[in-house]
Write an enzyme that holds these catalytic residues in place. Structure first.
Site, mmCIF file in Angstrom:
data_model
loop_
_atom_site.group_PDB
_atom_site.id
_atom_site.type_symbol
_atom_site.label_atom_id
_atom_site.label_comp_id
_atom_site.label_asym_id
_atom_site.label_seq_id
_atom_site.Cartn_x
_atom_site.Cartn_y
_atom_site.Cartn_z
ATOM 1 N N HIS A 79 -5.048 -3.801 0.879
ATOM 2 C CA HIS A 79 -5.448 -3.135 2.170
ATOM 3 C C HIS A 79 -6.336 -1.765 1.942
ATOM 4 O O HIS A 79 -6.894 -1.432 2.608
ATOM 5 C CB HIS A 79 -4.748 -2.881 3.154
ATOM 6 C CG HIS A 79 -4.206 -3.972 3.837
ATOM 7 N ND1 HIS A 79 -4.930 -5.360 4.231
ATOM 8 C CD2 HIS A 79 -2.841 -4.683 4.057
ATOM 9 C CE1 HIS A 79 -4.045 -6.280 4.611
ATOM 10 N NE2 HIS A 79 -2.996 -5.987 4.383
ATOM 11 N N ASP A 114 -2.045 -13.446 -0.094
ATOM 12 C CA ASP A 114 -1.259 -12.768 0.924
ATOM 13 C C ASP A 114 -1.605 -13.414 2.332
ATOM 14 O O ASP A 114 -2.814 -13.676 2.548
ATOM 15 C CB ASP A 114 -1.553 -11.228 0.911
ATOM 16 C CG ASP A 114 -0.625 -10.280 1.675
ATOM 17 O OD1 ASP A 114 0.436 -9.788 1.318
ATOM 18 O OD2 ASP A 114 -0.655 -10.352 2.918
ATOM 19 N N HIS A 174 -2.170 -11.623 4.801
ATOM 20 C CA HIS A 174 -3.175 -10.666 5.555
ATOM 21 C C HIS A 174 -4.490 -10.572 4.560
ATOM 22 O O HIS A 174 -4.294 -10.470 3.466
ATOM 23 C CB HIS A 174 -2.668 -9.365 5.655
ATOM 24 C CG HIS A 174 -1.576 -9.416 6.474
ATOM 25 N ND1 HIS A 174 -0.178 -9.115 5.998
ATOM 26 C CD2 HIS A 174 -1.287 -9.474 7.849
ATOM 27 C CE1 HIS A 174 0.875 -9.189 6.827
ATOM 28 N NE2 HIS A 174 0.161 -9.280 7.917
ATOM 29 N N ASP A 202 4.426 -12.977 2.195
ATOM 30 C CA ASP A 202 4.567 -13.188 3.736
ATOM 31 C C ASP A 202 3.809 -14.417 4.267
ATOM 32 O O ASP A 202 3.856 -14.580 5.527
ATOM 33 C CB ASP A 202 3.775 -11.830 4.169
ATOM 34 C CG ASP A 202 2.521 -11.229 3.635
ATOM 35 O OD1 ASP A 202 1.970 -12.146 2.794
ATOM 36 O OD2 ASP A 202 2.114 -10.186 3.943
#
Length: 307
Positions: free
Chosen positions: A123, A159, A161, A246
């Protein structure tokens, strides 16, 4: 069996979080306990990470941001991203792990690697940290790989996200391909299918946004069909993977339903996409301790033995 390195250092445990923060040191404690007690541990080449230089970090991040992080001390860098006194040092070694792995691949010492690091990275933007991430480890690794002669780098991000920072690092670049599967809409809000790159980088970003509840079936299609098509067309010299666990059905921060078998299938899809080039995994998210430790063990087993 493939010569596979496992790169880790206790420095990552000194990146301390406030109580109840999901990105805790216990994630790595659980992983190391499971791996050291498994049959795969003696087969791995244990390596310590080097410390990334500021020159390495500056290939992705602005100097002013690096200075800010270096002198930040402790507290929240953004709403989610916490820094303790040792975070900057840990972050340099997190970026350094993928550099160490790529250097060892180039030297012929290993063929594959898994970097068990924190803080995570995907990120982190050029000028700011976010989403638990300080420096963008996989993006820094991509530029270092090119420095060593791996001209065409393929970055895969599984991931849950979307890796906004990684995508933005290479959005106008036709030498680094970014491929991502992720829950959408979800944090950080980027990663629609229409985001495909700009300028000479048009067509070198490939997002597969998935709905809440997506599971093994959707991942199989992505990693055995769509990924293979893109890898074949791009013909990379090295594959770097942002490995986020995740995606697991037991993870508390998202809504995918991927099982342990699904994670194994994703890794096999990645490894079979192009079998004659190095593959380096670096750890991103995953916040259920059993799910992430099992996921890493499954991944490392595949790195060693598949195909």
């Amino acid at each position: 069996m493939k010569k596979t390195a496992f790169i880790y250092d206790d420095i990552y445990l000194t990146h301390l979080m406030p109580e109840f923060h999901p990105e805790s040191r216990e994630r790595l404690v659980a992983i190391m306990s499971k791996l050291r007690g498994s049959d795969v541990w003696p087969q791995l080449i244990a390596m310590s990470p080097e410390k990334a230089s500021f020159e390495d970090i500056e290939t992705i991040h602005d100097k002013r941001y690096i200075e800010k992080v270096k002198n930040f001390g402790h507290g929240y860098l953004d709403a989610d991203t916490y820094m303790s006194e040792n975070t900057h040092e840990a972050a340099l070694y997190a970026a350094g792990a993928i550099i160490t792995a790529i250097r060892a691949c180039k030297a012929g010492e290993i063929e594959r690697a898994f970097c068990a690091v924190r803080p995570p990275g995907h990120h982190a933007e050029a000028d700011r940290g976010m989403g638990f991430c300080v420096y963008n480890n996989v993006a820094i690794g991509a530029r270092f790989a090119q420095k060593l002669g791996y001209a065409r780098v393929f970055v895969i991000d599984f991931d849950v996200h979307h890796g906004n920072g990684t995508q933005h690092s290479f959005y106008g670049d036709d030498t680094v391909f970014y491929f991502s599967t992720h829950q959408y809409p979800h944090y950080p809000g980027t990663g629609s299918a229409s985001e495909t790159g700009s300028g000479k980088g048009k067509g070198y970003t490939y997002n597969i946004p998935m709905n809440y509840g997506a599971g093994d079936k959707q991942m199989h299609e992505a990693y055995h069909d769509k990924l293979h098509e893109q890898v074949s067309a791009f013909s990379p010299d090295i594959i770097l993977v942002s490995a986020g666990y995740d995606i697991h059905k037991d993870d508390p921060l998202a809504g995918f339903m991927v099982t342990d078998d699904g994670i194994r299938d994703i890794v096999r899809g990645i490894l079979s996409a192009k079998t004659d080039i190095p593959v380096v995994f670096t750890m991103e998210g995953g916040y259920d301790l059993d799910a992430i430790s099992t996921g890493v063990l499954l991944s490392v087993r595949e790195l060693l033995n598949y195909p």
